[in-house]
Design a protein around this motif. Structure first.
Motif, PDB file in Angstrom:
ATOM      1  N   PRO A 165      69.895  26.854  80.304  1.00 49.83           N
ATOM      2  CA  PRO A 165      68.807  27.803  80.060  1.00 49.83           C
ATOM      3  C   PRO A 165      67.891  27.290  78.960  1.00 49.83           C
ATOM      4  CG  PRO A 165      70.827  28.573  79.026  1.00 49.83           C
ATOM      5  CD  PRO A 165      71.197  27.363  79.826  1.00 49.83           C
ATOM      6  N   MET A 166      66.601  27.496  79.103  1.00 53.04           N
ATOM      7  CA  MET A 166      65.696  27.135  78.036  1.00 53.04           C
ATOM      8  C   MET A 166      66.019  27.990  76.818  1.00 53.04           C
ATOM      9  SD  MET A 166      61.543  27.248  78.036  1.00 53.04           S
ATOM     10  CE  MET A 166      61.521  28.989  77.617  1.00 53.04           C
ATOM     11  N   ALA A 167      65.836  27.442  75.632  1.00 50.16           N
ATOM     12  CA  ALA A 167      66.199  28.170  74.416  1.00 50.16           C
ATOM     13  C   ALA A 167      65.309  29.375  74.175  1.00 50.16           C
ATOM     14  CB  ALA A 167      66.151  27.231  73.210  1.00 50.16           C
ATOM     15  N   ALA A 168      64.166  29.452  74.857  1.00 46.55           N
ATOM     16  CA  ALA A 168      63.279  30.614  74.740  1.00 46.55           C
ATOM     17  C   ALA A 168      63.347  31.440  76.019  1.00 46.55           C
ATOM     18  CB  ALA A 168      61.849  30.162  74.473  1.00 46.55           C
ATOM     19  N   ASP A 169      63.124  32.737  75.874  1.00 47.98           N
ATOM     20  CA  ASP A 169      63.150  33.637  77.032  1.00 47.98           C
ATOM     21  C   ASP A 169      61.800  33.702  77.735  1.00 47.98           C
ATOM     22  OD1 ASP A 169      65.883  34.612  76.528  1.00 47.98           O
ATOM     23  OD2 ASP A 169      64.992  35.512  74.749  1.00 47.98           O
ATOM     24  N   ALA A 170      60.743  33.382  77.018  1.00 44.99           N
ATOM     25  CA  ALA A 170      59.400  33.415  77.580  1.00 44.99           C
ATOM     26  C   ALA A 170      58.529  32.418  76.830  1.00 44.99           C
ATOM     27  CB  ALA A 170      58.809  34.821  77.482  1.00 44.99           C
ATOM     28  N   VAL A 171      57.396  32.089  77.412  1.00 48.05           N
ATOM     29  CA  VAL A 171      56.501  31.090  76.826  1.00 48.05           C
ATOM     30  C   VAL A 171      55.071  31.615  76.781  1.00 48.05           C
ATOM     31  CG1 VAL A 171      55.395  28.840  77.207  1.00 48.05           C
ATOM     32  CG2 VAL A 171      57.856  29.050  77.448  1.00 48.05           C
ATOM     33  N   ILE A 172      54.429  31.455  75.627  1.00 49.45           N
ATOM     34  CA  ILE A 172      52.983  31.647  75.514  1.00 49.45           C
ATOM     35  C   ILE A 172      52.386  30.249  75.544  1.00 49.45           C
ATOM     36  CG2 ILE A 172      51.097  32.468  74.065  1.00 49.45           C
ATOM     37  CD1 ILE A 172      53.081  34.456  72.829  1.00 49.45           C
ATOM     38  N   TYR A 173      51.620  29.959  76.592  1.00 49.24           N
ATOM     39  CA  TYR A 173      51.093  28.607  76.777  1.00 49.24           C
ATOM     40  C   TYR A 173      49.604  28.585  76.442  1.00 49.24           C
ATOM     41  CZ  TYR A 173      50.141  24.022  78.624  1.00 49.24           C
ATOM     42  OH  TYR A 173      49.751  22.709  78.739  1.00 49.24           O
ATOM     43  N   SER A 197      65.244  31.140  89.304  1.00 53.93           N
ATOM     44  CA  SER A 197      65.578  32.493  89.761  1.00 53.93           C
ATOM     45  C   SER A 197      64.405  33.145  90.464  1.00 53.93           C
ATOM     46  CB  SER A 197      65.980  33.356  88.560  1.00 53.93           C
ATOM     47  OG  SER A 197      64.872  33.498  87.689  1.00 53.93           O
ATOM     48  N   GLY A 198      63.235  32.515  90.377  1.00 55.90           N
ATOM     49  CA  GLY A 198      62.050  33.093  90.992  1.00 55.90           C
ATOM     50  C   GLY A 198      61.229  33.917  90.024  1.00 55.90           C
ATOM     51  N   THR A 199      61.700  34.075  88.784  1.00 56.22           N
ATOM     52  CA  THR A 199      60.928  34.814  87.795  1.00 56.22           C
ATOM     53  C   THR A 199      59.827  33.924  87.224  1.00 56.22           C
ATOM     54  OG1 THR A 199      62.379  34.154  85.979  1.00 56.22           O
ATOM     55  CG2 THR A 199      62.941  36.168  87.152  1.00 56.22           C
ATOM     56  N   VAL A 200      58.767  34.542  86.739  1.00 55.63           N
ATOM     57  CA  VAL A 200      57.704  33.829  86.036  1.00 55.63           C
ATOM     58  C   VAL A 200      57.617  34.451  84.658  1.00 55.63           C
ATOM     59  CG1 VAL A 200      55.238  33.317  85.960  1.00 55.63           C
ATOM     60  CG2 VAL A 200      56.436  33.312  88.146  1.00 55.63           C
ATOM     61  N   ASN A 201      57.846  33.684  83.618  1.00 55.32           N
ATOM     62  CA  ASN A 201      57.834  34.239  82.266  1.00 55.32           C
ATOM     63  C   ASN A 201      56.943  33.426  81.335  1.00 55.32           C
ATOM     64  OD1 ASN A 201      59.616  32.111  82.471  1.00 55.32           O
ATOM     65  ND2 ASN A 201      61.145  32.961  81.096  1.00 55.32           N
ATOM     66  N   ALA A 202      55.791  32.994  81.863  1.00 54.77           N
ATOM     67  CA  ALA A 202      54.794  32.288  81.059  1.00 54.77           C
ATOM     68  C   ALA A 202      53.498  33.093  81.046  1.00 54.77           C
ATOM     69  CB  ALA A 202      54.546  30.892  81.628  1.00 54.77           C
ATOM     70  N   LEU A 203      52.898  33.209  79.866  1.00 57.41           N
ATOM     71  CA  LEU A 203      51.597  33.856  79.699  1.00 57.41           C
ATOM     72  C   LEU A 203      50.640  32.810  79.147  1.00 57.41           C
ATOM     73  CD1 LEU A 203      49.759  36.395  79.544  1.00 57.41           C
ATOM     74  CD2 LEU A 203      50.668  36.766  77.235  1.00 57.41           C
ATOM     75  N   ALA A 204      49.516  32.614  79.806  1.00 51.07           N
ATOM     76  CA  ALA A 204      48.541  31.611  79.357  1.00 51.07           C
ATOM     77  C   ALA A 204      47.546  32.242  78.387  1.00 51.07           C
ATOM     78  CB  ALA A 204      47.811  31.018  80.555  1.00 51.07           C
ATOM     79  N   VAL A 205      47.150  31.464  77.387  1.00 51.12           N
ATOM     80  CA  VAL A 205      46.161  31.906  76.402  1.00 51.12           C
ATOM     81  C   VAL A 205      45.028  30.895  76.358  1.00 51.12           C
ATOM     82  CG1 VAL A 205      45.709  32.239  73.926  1.00 51.12           C
ATOM     83  CG2 VAL A 205      47.765  33.206  74.954  1.00 51.12           C
ATOM     84  N   LEU A 206      43.817  31.369  76.551  1.00 53.33           N
ATOM     85  CA  LEU A 206      42.634  30.531  76.376  1.00 53.33           C
ATOM     86  C   LEU A 206      42.347  30.530  74.884  1.00 53.33           C
ATOM     87  CD1 LEU A 206      40.461  28.901  77.880  1.00 53.33           C
ATOM     88  CD2 LEU A 206      39.109  30.991  78.009  1.00 53.33           C
ATOM     89  N   SER A 207      42.865  29.498  74.201  1.00 51.73           N
ATOM     90  CA  SER A 207      42.825  29.486  72.744  1.00 51.73           C
ATOM     91  C   SER A 207      41.492  28.957  72.220  1.00 51.73           C
ATOM     92  CB  SER A 207      43.968  28.619  72.205  1.00 51.73           C
ATOM     93  OG  SER A 207      43.798  27.273  72.595  1.00 51.73           O
ATOM     94  N   ARG A 208      41.255  29.198  70.948  1.00 51.90           N
ATOM     95  CA  ARG A 208      40.012  28.781  70.291  1.00 51.90           C
ATOM     96  C   ARG A 208      38.817  29.257  71.117  1.00 51.90           C
ATOM     97  NH1 ARG A 208      41.613  22.849  67.867  1.00 51.90           N
ATOM     98  NH2 ARG A 208      39.515  23.029  66.997  1.00 51.90           N
ATOM     99  N   ALA A 209      38.939  30.502  71.594  1.00 51.54           N
ATOM    100  CA  ALA A 209      37.965  31.044  72.541  1.00 51.54           C
ATOM    101  C   ALA A 209      36.566  31.122  71.954  1.00 51.54           C
ATOM    102  CB  ALA A 209      38.423  32.432  73.010  1.00 51.54           C
ATOM    103  N   ASP A 210      36.457  31.245  70.617  1.00 54.23           N
ATOM    104  CA  ASP A 210      35.136  31.329  70.001  1.00 54.23           C
ATOM    105  C   ASP A 210      34.338  30.039  70.160  1.00 54.23           C
ATOM    106  OD1 ASP A 210      37.373  30.620  68.258  1.00 54.23           O
ATOM    107  OD2 ASP A 210      35.833  30.163  66.769  1.00 54.23           O
ATOM    108  N   GLU A 211      35.033  28.913  70.365  1.00 56.64           N
ATOM    109  CA  GLU A 211      34.342  27.630  70.509  1.00 56.64           C
ATOM    110  C   GLU A 211      33.664  27.500  71.867  1.00 56.64           C
ATOM    111  OE1 GLU A 211      37.080  24.502  69.667  1.00 56.64           O
ATOM    112  OE2 GLU A 211      37.550  25.240  67.649  1.00 56.64           O
ATOM    113  N   ILE A 212      34.082  28.322  72.834  1.00 56.76           N
ATOM    114  CA  ILE A 212      33.482  28.252  74.169  1.00 56.76           C
ATOM    115  C   ILE A 212      31.996  28.582  74.105  1.00 56.76           C
ATOM    116  CG2 ILE A 212      33.451  29.399  76.425  1.00 56.76           C
ATOM    117  CD1 ILE A 212      36.508  29.553  76.205  1.00 56.76           C
ATOM    118  N   GLY A 213      31.641  29.535  73.261  1.00 62.28           N
ATOM    119  CA  GLY A 213      30.235  29.907  73.104  1.00 62.28           C
ATOM    120  C   GLY A 213      29.607  29.290  71.882  1.00 62.28           C
TER     121      GLY A 213
END
Length: 496
Positions: A165-173, A197-213
């Motif tokens: 098992p991965m040492a973390a239960d979920a991932v913020i990517y 197991s078929g579960t998805v436990n990753a949440l994506a983050v568009l980081s440094r979002a202020d730089e986009i604009g």
């Protein structure tokens, strides 16, 4: 006898102790699995180099304790967990753990490894008395796709174990934009033992979002549009539960705002708008300018470092709009940074399912342990493990949630939303599952659960319902039956 569902995982671990009572290595694995089952949810923060992982982690914790420079410690997997007193423990690959001094410079925590090289450190563990860490252990990981194969390899070994098992239960990517390497990592993450197991436990983050604009005051609006497009991308959608835009630097600084920051922003707000905007065409021009009177270059350089031009522009606009104290300004900046949306997603997607996610990790660990053991030694344990997984409805709920949120099922949008709610996607309490007032009476809960049960039974019995949707109906029906059972007078009766 092993209890049904995830409650039986603790019993399986006790049974495993009896099977492996004379095997120190196996007992160490079981100690880890038991600690994981009883402890807070573990969430890893991952992403490419310079994605802003440590900055975002500081924002979530509410203190600047994770190093954000390019020092040696950013090459080490670092755990941040709740502790009554601050403590830093270094765990080397070889040798005993050792305590490191707890020192802070300019409010930031400083890690001093002494004469130990970063490549010789398995992990650092930081115990910190932060309320944010009571229910959540955060794990900062080195950058993926680093120029250093050693640094990149550390993250992959931690996040993508092949038979454990991965040492973390979920991932913020974290990602600055959607890149092929991001998709490849998330695909690999889904193919690990924990992901099979078929579960998805990753949440994506568009980081440094202020730089986009380019730091404009409407940057987060542009970032939200891009995040929404990414969340519907056919390559990313099956791999992550959503995409949240966050201005990490602003999120961190708003949570650690000082009175001096507020006073400096007030001085800037008093300048003529056109003049102020000319000063803020670039960070260098802003710092070197003589205006405003009473705000020196060092103070302006600190503002740029802590808030960025986007954060300064937004703070000044809010002050001119009527905000008159630092607490109110900090709360509004945090909200507008996207941090509030991220924290809501963490609670909604991960923390409401914490027990099932932790139990799933323990089951994966037990499976790996049993596979590495001669068949006759753990025959009964293996049989009970299979029996538990077959009867663990919570795991089927996790799998259905992942499917509903990523790939989708041939149900109407309304049916999909109701299915997600009924299997606990918005919270595990009965009122949340049934979309009732938190103070709903047992009679109201029973009536709502029966109505849902009848509605989904009709859908399951419809000959036109497709096979995938039929399987979803069965899971939802079982959840409705479970709610009725949990709300029965016998279940509510106190134990004497």
């Amino acid at each position: 006898m092993i209890e049904p569902g995830i409650d039986g995982v603790a019993g399986l671990l006790r049974q495993a102790r009896e099977v492996f009572h004379d095997d120190p290595t196996a007992l160490a694995v079981l100690n880890e699995l038991e600690g994981r089952l009883e402890g807070p949810l573990r969430v890893a923060v991952a992403g490419m180099v310079k994605a802003g992982k440590s900055t975002l982690l500081n924002a979530i914790i509410g203190e600047e304790i994770a190093p954000t420079d390019a020092g040696e410690c950013t090459r080490i997997v670092t755990w941040y967990r709740y502790g009554h007193t601050p403590r830093i423990t270094l765990h080397p690959f070889i040798g005993e753990p050792q305590a490191l001094p707890v020192t802070r410079e300019d409010g930031r925590l400083v890690f001093n490894l002494g004469d130990v090289r970063a490549e010789d450190v398995e992990r650092l563990v930081v115990d910190w008395p932060s309320a944010s860490l009571r229910e959540l252990t955060l794990i900062d990981t080195p950058g993926i796709a680093s120029l250093s194969q050693d640094v990149s390899g550390r993250s992959k070994a931690f996040l993508l174990p092949e038979d454990a098992p991965m040492a973390a239960d979920a991932v913020i990517y974290l990602m600055r934009h959607l890149h092929a390497s991001d998709v490849r990592f998330l695909e690999s993450f889904k193919d690990t033992a924990a992901g099979q197991s078929g579960t998805v436990n990753a949440l994506a983050v568009l980081s440094r979002a202020d730089e986009i604009g380019a730091g404009r005051i409407d940057s987060l609006i542009s970032a939200a549009v891009i995040a929404d497009r990414y969340s519907r991308d056919q390559n990313l959608k099956p791999l992550a539960l959503g995409v949240v835009p966050v201005a990490g630097l602003l999120a961190q600084s708003s949570r650690t705002m000082r009175q001096s920051d507020f006073e400096a922003m007030k001085l800037l707000a008093q300048l003529d708008r056109r003049h102020r905007e000319r000063l803020m065409l670039s960070a260098d021009l802003f710092v070197r300018a003589a205006e405003p009177e009473g705000l020196g270059q060092a103070a302006k350089a600190s503002l740029v470092q802590r808030f960025g031009l986007f954060g300064i522009r937004l703070a000044v606009a809010l002050i001119r709009g009527g905000i008159g104290n630092p607490t109110e300004l900090a709360h509004e900046l945090a909200r507008r940074s996207g941090l509030g949306q991220l924290l809501d997603n963490i609670a909604y997607l991960f923390q409401t399912r914490a027990a099932a996610l932790k139990a799933r990790a323990a089951v994966v660990g037990l499976e790996a342990l049993v596979r590495s053991t001669p068949k006759d030694v753990a025959l009964l344990l293996e049989a009970n493990l299979e029996k538990l997984q077959a009867g663990a409805h919570e795991f089927r709920e996790l799998k259905l949630l992942a499917t509903l949120r990523t790939e989708g099922i041939s149900l109407t949008p309304g049916q999909s939303a109701e299915a997600e709610r009924l299997v606990g996607g918005r919270g595990s309490t009965l009122p949340l599952r049934l979309d009732l007032n938190p103070e709903a009476s047992p009679e109201q809960i029973s009536e709502a659960a029966r109505n849902c049960l009848n509605r989904w039974r009709l859908l399951a019995e419809n000959p036109l319902t497709e096979p995938a949707a039929l399987e979803a109906c069965r899971v939802v029906l079982r959840s409705c039956e479970g709610m009725l059972a949990a709300n029965s007078p016998f279940a509510r009766q106190p134990v004497r």
